[in-house]
Write a protein that holds these residues in place. Structure first.
Motif, mmCIF file in Angstrom:
data_model
loop_
_atom_site.group_PDB
_atom_site.id
_atom_site.type_symbol
_atom_site.label_atom_id
_atom_site.label_comp_id
_atom_site.label_asym_id
_atom_site.label_seq_id
_atom_site.Cartn_x
_atom_site.Cartn_y
_atom_site.Cartn_z
ATOM 1 N N ALA A 64 11.817 6.946 -4.982
ATOM 2 C CA ALA A 64 11.084 5.905 -4.701
ATOM 3 C C ALA A 64 11.819 4.823 -3.837
ATOM 4 O O ALA A 64 11.094 3.999 -2.996
ATOM 5 C CB ALA A 64 10.918 5.007 -6.141
ATOM 6 N N ASN A 65 13.143 4.908 -3.840
ATOM 7 C CA ASN A 65 13.893 3.927 -3.103
ATOM 8 C C ASN A 65 13.650 4.546 -1.651
ATOM 9 O O ASN A 65 13.456 3.615 -0.743
ATOM 10 C CB ASN A 65 15.415 4.078 -3.333
ATOM 11 N N VAL A 66 13.823 5.711 -1.211
ATOM 12 C CA VAL A 66 13.460 6.313 0.267
ATOM 13 C C VAL A 66 12.082 5.886 0.503
ATOM 14 O O VAL A 66 11.918 5.254 1.825
ATOM 15 C CB VAL A 66 13.605 7.806 0.197
ATOM 16 N N THR A 67 10.931 6.109 -0.156
ATOM 17 C CA THR A 67 9.742 5.814 0.426
ATOM 18 C C THR A 67 9.433 4.455 0.569
ATOM 19 O O THR A 67 8.902 4.117 1.559
ATOM 20 C CB THR A 67 8.625 6.239 -0.790
ATOM 21 N N ARG A 68 9.865 3.525 -0.363
ATOM 22 C CA ARG A 68 9.948 1.801 -0.159
ATOM 23 C C ARG A 68 10.608 1.600 1.202
ATOM 24 O O ARG A 68 9.806 0.723 2.101
ATOM 25 C CB ARG A 68 10.461 1.221 -1.513
ATOM 26 N N ASN A 69 11.765 2.284 1.581
ATOM 27 C CA ASN A 69 12.455 1.903 2.574
ATOM 28 C C ASN A 69 11.819 2.344 3.951
ATOM 29 O O ASN A 69 11.776 1.602 4.906
ATOM 30 C CB ASN A 69 13.991 2.385 2.571
ATOM 31 N N ILE A 198 7.340 11.232 -12.267
ATOM 32 C CA ILE A 198 6.749 10.715 -11.406
ATOM 33 C C ILE A 198 7.255 9.214 -10.829
ATOM 34 O O ILE A 198 7.779 8.553 -11.588
ATOM 35 C CB ILE A 198 5.341 10.098 -11.676
ATOM 36 N N PRO A 199 7.604 9.392 -9.614
ATOM 37 C CA PRO A 199 8.432 8.038 -8.960
ATOM 38 C C PRO A 199 7.387 6.923 -9.061
ATOM 39 O O PRO A 199 6.175 6.959 -9.058
ATOM 40 C CB PRO A 199 8.420 8.432 -7.451
ATOM 41 N N GLN A 200 7.900 5.716 -9.209
ATOM 42 C CA GLN A 200 7.336 4.360 -9.100
ATOM 43 C C GLN A 200 7.058 3.965 -7.638
ATOM 44 O O GLN A 200 8.062 3.385 -7.125
ATOM 45 C CB GLN A 200 7.930 3.372 -9.901
ATOM 46 N N PHE A 201 6.089 4.211 -6.962
ATOM 47 C CA PHE A 201 5.876 4.003 -5.632
ATOM 48 C C PHE A 201 5.698 2.731 -5.353
ATOM 49 O O PHE A 201 4.658 2.019 -6.072
ATOM 50 C CB PHE A 201 5.094 4.889 -5.041
ATOM 51 N N SER A 202 6.167 1.911 -4.488
ATOM 52 C CA SER A 202 5.996 0.617 -4.042
ATOM 53 C C SER A 202 4.795 0.336 -3.416
ATOM 54 O O SER A 202 3.960 1.214 -2.906
ATOM 55 C CB SER A 202 7.283 0.190 -3.060
ATOM 56 N N SER A 203 4.444 -1.075 -3.534
ATOM 57 C CA SER A 203 3.347 -1.433 -3.021
ATOM 58 C C SER A 203 3.258 -1.070 -1.099
ATOM 59 O O SER A 203 2.049 -0.826 -0.500
ATOM 60 C CB SER A 203 3.103 -3.206 -2.909
ATOM 61 N N HIS A 204 4.541 -1.090 -0.846
ATOM 62 C CA HIS A 204 4.652 -0.730 0.698
ATOM 63 C C HIS A 204 4.239 0.608 0.860
ATOM 64 O O HIS A 204 3.430 0.839 2.201
ATOM 65 C CB HIS A 204 6.127 -0.871 1.095
ATOM 66 N N ILE A 262 1.731 -7.128 8.899
ATOM 67 C CA ILE A 262 1.507 -6.537 7.434
ATOM 68 C C ILE A 262 2.744 -6.140 6.724
ATOM 69 O O ILE A 262 3.202 -6.178 5.851
ATOM 70 C CB ILE A 262 0.505 -5.356 7.481
ATOM 71 N N ALA A 263 3.757 -5.328 7.779
ATOM 72 C CA ALA A 263 5.042 -4.992 7.246
ATOM 73 C C ALA A 263 5.813 -6.151 7.000
ATOM 74 O O ALA A 263 6.617 -6.288 6.038
ATOM 75 C CB ALA A 263 5.510 -3.979 8.333
ATOM 76 N N SER A 264 5.640 -7.007 7.672
ATOM 77 C CA SER A 264 6.563 -8.343 7.614
ATOM 78 C C SER A 264 6.327 -9.026 6.250
ATOM 79 O O SER A 264 7.140 -9.456 5.568
ATOM 80 C CB SER A 264 6.225 -9.425 8.852
#
Length: 368
Positions: A64-69, A198-204, A262-264
């Protein structure tokens, strides 16, 4: 004396035989000749290796951390891919992020509703992209020069507008802004029916996935995508065939500015504050992700899938180096090496990339 038909090297144009050969490639040959496919393989191998070497690497929390980053970089890489396909470059995306964050942060501190602040942030990103697009497409200036200028202008405006201060008093809508940036799906709570694996994927992450699907659809099924490829392949030929080259190139830079905005805004919500240094140096990592994902710096090639895979690959490397206890100062060396390798693999040799040429030698076409 019987003469053989001229080839591409002799005429400067693709011969009929070249086109037929491309169309006769099987799906498997096209996949094997795809740089994003090999980056994906390398990514999977790296993840498996690191999960064995360091068990905490493969945990649900770290996934989850990697996908958010990497998601914000993936979002911006989509915009950068569009620009690079046209044969251009956008060096200003990191500075646009900083300016967008400050503009949205100011409207929040002035206690405007969150949607007004976000709209102004998006409008700022689009405006910066429009300035870039105008000078590149309609004035004819080099994209490197224009976007390098915007890099300095946007960062300077961010410092001036913020008074060189961090903005964090976001008024009554601060909880909504943070919820947008910090949201997770599926959101797990004790006692629910969602499996823990199941990872908790971020809104990002989810925004990145949705945007990648949209961009991929346009690349493959809409005239806009075909026009981008045509411009990057041969701009003069595209003009002669009626492609609105200037308008398409203008759109490419506007879209790049929009993705940076959007990323900002997502990072603004996640951090709960706005600083004028947001995005500093991000442009190099975004370009690196795009190139590693298979975009050709000369134009005419790039995919949405490649942009996402390239961004994920860089973040996994960064995360792996940290978990392996390697000095973080070595990250730049690894990233630089992979950029050189990616460009090397995509170099043209006899009209084909090195990957495609190698695959053709491994799986020769049987002529009837």
């Amino acid at each position: 004396m019987q003469h053989s038909p001229p080839n591409k090297a002799e005429t400067g144009h693709a011969a009929i035989g070249d086109v037929v050969r491309i169309k006769e490639q099987t799906l498997w040959q096209r996949v094997l000749a795809s740089q994003p496919f090999w980056v994906l393989i390398a990514l999977v191998v790296l993840v498996i290796y690191m999960s064995i070497l360091e068990p905490s690497f493969g945990t649900v929390d770290n996934v989850a951390n990697v996908t958010r980053n990497f998601a914000p970089f993936g979002i911006m890489a989509l915009g950068m891919t569009v620009v690079i396909i046209t044969g251009g470059i956008d060096l200003s995306v990191g500075s646009i992020m900083g300016l967008v964050a400050i503009v949205a942060g100011l409207f929040l501190t002035w206690e405007y509703p969150w949607y007004v602040a976000f709209f102004m942030g998006l409008a700022t990103g689009v405006a910066c992209g429009a300035v870039n697009g105008y000078f590149v497409a309609y004035v004819g200036m080099p994209s490197f020069v224009v976007t390098l200028g915007m890099l300095s202008i946007a960062r300077s405006l961010a410092v001036v507008f913020s008074g060189n201060q961090m903005l964090y008093k976001f008024g009554p809508d601060a909880p909504i802004v943070k919820a947008i940036g910090q949201a997770k799906f599926p959101h797990q709570v004790p006692g629910d029916s969602i499996p823990d694996w199941i990872p908790q994927f971020s809104s990002h992450f989810w925004v990145m996935v949705i945007m990648a699907l949209i961009v991929g659809y346009y690349f493959n099924f809409k005239p806009w995508g075909r026009h981008l490829m045509a411009i990057g392949g041969n701009e003069n030929a595209a003009r002669l065939t009626g492609v609105p080259v200037d308008w398409i190139k203008f759109n490419a830079y506007v879209f790049s500015g929009l993705t940076a905005a959007i990323a900002s805004l997502l990072l603004l919500g996640y951090n709960g504050s706005a600083i004028n240094a947001m995005g500093q140096g991000y442009e190099l990592r975004v370009i690196a992700a795009t190139v590693i994902g298979g975009a050709n710096l000369m134009g005419g090639a790039g995919t949405a899938f490649g942009a996402i895979i390239g961004s994920a690959f860089l973040e996994v490397i960064r995360n792996a180096l940290l978990m392996a206890g390697i000095d973080s100062n070595w990250q730049g060396a690894f990233v630089g090496a992979f950029i050189i390798l990616a460009v090397l693999l995509g170099m043209q040799s006899g009209g084909k990339s090195l990957i495609a040429a190698t695959v053709e030698r491994m799986f020769p076409k049987r002529h009837r």
